[in-house]
Write a protein that holds these residues in place. Sequence first.
Motif, PDB file in Angstrom:
ATOM      1  N   UNK A  52      14.170  -2.620  -7.276  1.00 58.86           N
ATOM      2  CA  UNK A  52      14.943  -2.038  -6.179  1.00 58.86           C
ATOM      3  C   UNK A  52      16.385  -1.957  -6.676  1.00 58.86           C
ATOM      4  N   UNK A  53      16.861  -0.731  -6.852  1.00 55.62           N
ATOM      5  CA  UNK A  53      18.148  -0.581  -7.508  1.00 55.62           C
ATOM      6  C   UNK A  53      19.264  -0.433  -6.490  1.00 55.62           C
ATOM      7  N   UNK A  92      17.621  -1.048   3.664  1.00 57.08           N
ATOM      8  CA  UNK A  92      16.372  -1.794   3.461  1.00 57.08           C
ATOM      9  C   UNK A  92      15.270  -1.220   4.354  1.00 57.08           C
ATOM     10  N   UNK A  93      15.618  -0.957   5.591  1.00 56.77           N
ATOM     11  CA  UNK A  93      14.638  -0.399   6.521  1.00 56.77           C
ATOM     12  C   UNK A  93      14.180   0.985   6.051  1.00 56.77           C
ATOM     13  N   UNK A  94      15.145   1.807   5.654  1.00 55.31           N
ATOM     14  CA  UNK A  94      14.807   3.162   5.197  1.00 55.31           C
ATOM     15  C   UNK A  94      13.913   3.107   3.969  1.00 55.31           C
ATOM     16  N   UNK A  95      14.211   2.179   3.092  1.00 56.41           N
ATOM     17  CA  UNK A  95      13.427   2.041   1.869  1.00 56.41           C
ATOM     18  C   UNK A  95      11.990   1.605   2.204  1.00 56.41           C
ATOM     19  N   UNK A 155      10.639   5.077   2.429  1.00 61.43           N
ATOM     20  CA  UNK A 155      10.708   5.308   0.993  1.00 61.43           C
ATOM     21  C   UNK A 155      11.982   5.988   0.535  1.00 61.43           C
ATOM     22  N   UNK A 156      13.019   5.955   1.376  1.00 63.73           N
ATOM     23  CA  UNK A 156      14.295   6.560   0.987  1.00 63.73           C
ATOM     24  C   UNK A 156      14.911   5.798  -0.187  1.00 63.73           C
ATOM     25  N   UNK A 157      15.493   6.518  -1.126  1.00 62.77           N
ATOM     26  CA  UNK A 157      16.088   5.861  -2.293  1.00 62.77           C
ATOM     27  C   UNK A 157      17.203   4.920  -1.868  1.00 62.77           C
ATOM     28  N   UNK A 158      17.063   3.649  -2.241  1.00 64.55           N
ATOM     29  CA  UNK A 158      18.092   2.672  -1.887  1.00 64.55           C
ATOM     30  C   UNK A 158      19.356   2.868  -2.729  1.00 64.55           C
ATOM     31  N   UNK A 159      19.222   3.589  -3.834  1.00 62.21           N
ATOM     32  CA  UNK A 159      20.392   3.782  -4.705  1.00 62.21           C
ATOM     33  C   UNK A 159      21.477   4.542  -3.949  1.00 62.21           C
ATOM     34  N   UNK A 160      21.064   5.659  -3.361  1.00 61.88           N
ATOM     35  CA  UNK A 160      22.030   6.519  -2.683  1.00 61.88           C
ATOM     36  C   UNK A 160      22.569   5.837  -1.426  1.00 61.88           C
TER      37      UNK A 160
END
Lengths: 513, 372
Positions: free
Chosen positions: B90-91, B142-145, B149-154
């Motif tokens: 998890x980046x 965290x919830x979106x990820x 599956x939303x990119x946590x990077x952005x």
Amino acid sequence: MANLAIVTSASIQHGAGGVLALAARAVTKRFPGVIANDQVNFDLARGEVHTLLGENGAGKSTLASVLCGLYRPEAGQVVRDGKEVRLNSPRDGLAHGIAMVHQHFRLVDRFTVAENVVLGHKSLSFVLATAEIEAKVAAITEEFGLPLDPRAVVGELSAGERQRVEIVKALYQGAEILLLDEPTALLAPPEVEKLFLTVRAMTHVGKSVVFVSHKLGEVVDISDRITVMRGGKVTGSVRRGEADVRRLAELMVGREINIVSRRAKSPVGEVLLSVSQVHLERDGAAMLTDINLEVRGGEIVGVAGVAGNGQRDLAEVIAGLCAPQQGNVTVCGTPTAGRGAGGARRAGLAYVPEDRLGTGLAPSMSIRDNLVLTRVRDFLVDRKSALLEAETFIKQLEIKTPGPLTPTRKLSGGNAQKVLLAREIFAVSGARVLVVCSPTRGLDVGAVETVHALLDEARDAGKAILLVSEDLDEVMTLADRVLVLYRGRITLEQTGLDTNVDRVGQAMAGITT
Amino acid sequence: MILLGRRVQVEQRMAVPKSAVVIVPVVSVVFALVVGGVFLALTGHPPIRTYLDLLDNGYTSFYGITDTLGLATPLICTGLAAAFAFRMNLYSIGQEGQMYLGMIGGTWVGIVLADSLPPLIAVPSVLVFGAIAGAAWIAVPAFLRARLGTSEIVSTLLLNYVALNLVNYFIFGSTGFFRDPTTSFPQGRAVAESARLSPMAFFTDKVTNAYPTLFVAILLAVFLFWFMRVSNYGYETAVYADSPNTARYAGMNSAWLQSSVLLVSGALAGVGGAMYVVGPAGKVDPGLLQVGLGYAGIVVAALARYNFLAVVLAAVLFAGLRTGGNALQVSNDPVPIAIAVVLQGAVLLFALGGELFRRNKVTLVRVQRATT
């Protein structure tokens, strides 16, 4: 077929000229903990089909990789047309006309056939001369009997067609010697036939083929010579006509193989697994329709069928990995449908998925750590008992590995499967229902024996086993009852000794009488 | 690549030799120093003397090492935060913003509650609230990820800018709660004395910039190292990181694993910000924005190869380059801070480049004419 025979004999005569195309001289290649090739000698004449036969881990693929330039041997030479060559990469191999088609294809899914064929080719113009390339690809497919549309996108092709793309690619790049690593592993029987025709067309024009395989039965027909490897060494070599299947099998495994039917030994107990009226849809398409089945303690129920007829969905529904829209699954009296993988396990289910390394095992984790995967774990993980267990399994099941802390991805397919089966059969306490999918896919004769013995033992211990397999022979040998799955429905059920192979085969093809 | 008639050949190692684990980082640092030396020489500074100065100002002098340890304290936390998330693939790069929020959350408790509490309770509550605030800041990514599956990077990166502007607003843009009411000069309102720690003197009577929170940070690292090795939670995250399909097969809850790992990562970064409050700052201090400890945490985690214990060492190494570099600026022969930054960049670059040598066997092979 008469036609074929003529072609074959012609190719033998061709090869009998004795012009050595490629040879390995005392090649030695080590990997940590194993000597994959120990002073191996191998040669290949022009126009010859020379098969390397052996169990998984015998060193056949390593030798092929050395011959094509993928691995560099620590000792020994590769000789091409009588001269020693040093191959530092597959590209060097190609420069000498040697190409390998790997078991796992190396193609770009989104490219077309023609684009994949020229991929990595050195002398490409800046703008691809697409029409020209496509014409050349079409000419090759024509000459060698490799039906392919040069404009088809590779991602949409079947495994057999992708393999053809790999072969065309090798031929396009001017390969005179083709190394095929387990080429039939992913092919349906008619595709295997076509592949053999292609191989013969190649030897007919003087090209040579090295066929790497562990499937005894099929290589006898295609090979001019068969060299058997075991434990990194060559154990024997036979010419066409001298090949005796029994003898070859013994050379492969180093002992006599014992083939007996294991049917209906133990008395059948109570119903431990029941599936009733299960209906599953994915993206609006019905995957399973009205599935009803029961498995009792002490019996193996086989589910036969051609790949893609819902076997995977059935296994996943029972294992709790996907919830059916309708119907019930009961494991040891507890309803489990829709309660997740954990729910099914708690009720007493163990599951051996088809995909060993990517699903059943965590590839980078050790054998020890993989044994605790499906256990009930405390807040702190008990690795001590898992270590003892791993050591026991390694000893008892003859798992070839440097030790219990070796990552499972470094194990051969058979050894990985032993770890997985051992965990699901013995290590998971209290699991009385076992769902096993294609347990021997890609395994060699010796490992298949062990796996079948393990399943047998589990059945004798009173477990209810559902065996889902595309290998009809396996289902027929092991199962006490056989179900046929066709387009998501159970179309045939046969019991014990009444099982009629022809009717099962017809049902798999969708013919019911 | 062809060099002097030889070709560089890279082959994957089947097993990483033990010696490479030590040799590669050392060689990486040496190479970084050589590259930095070239820059020093080009700008007219004698490299060896400058390095000795750097060593002295960053590590070996009393004030040098205490400054370094003080700077390393929050850096260990952000390094742990990055390592914790990166190990799970998890980046999250939101440590910077989470650290600001940790500072804000910690300060809030320090102002509101701490007056009525003894230091023994006040200081930990500042740290805990910093952790909660840091975790809250990553809750949405965290919830979106986990759910979509939303990119946590952005998402985590964007929230860094929001957090940065939040701090600026509290101090410069408004006269609200966090602004010091006693002066018109824009600075933060100080927390209660009971929420502050005094700097460590290391058995002298000198005043240093190192605070006892250093030990909290080290304890966190040791605890994580132990916990992730032996606990079921550590096991499950390792399985998930290795193969999500296997985790699903084993009935693990991937949404819980993903979101909890991100929340803990946010909390660790938040603690780093709160340590700034109980330590040197004592308020919401925009000075923290200049330091970039959150982003540096990612570098530290990468240097440490996501090993929690190694994070401590990497943080001290990295902080020393910074304090040493700062000191050089004000020496008799001022070396621009840019050079120190070049050096930091070079260390990272070579450390990551060294990974190639750790994972692969690199040999020179004589190029042979194609035999026909």
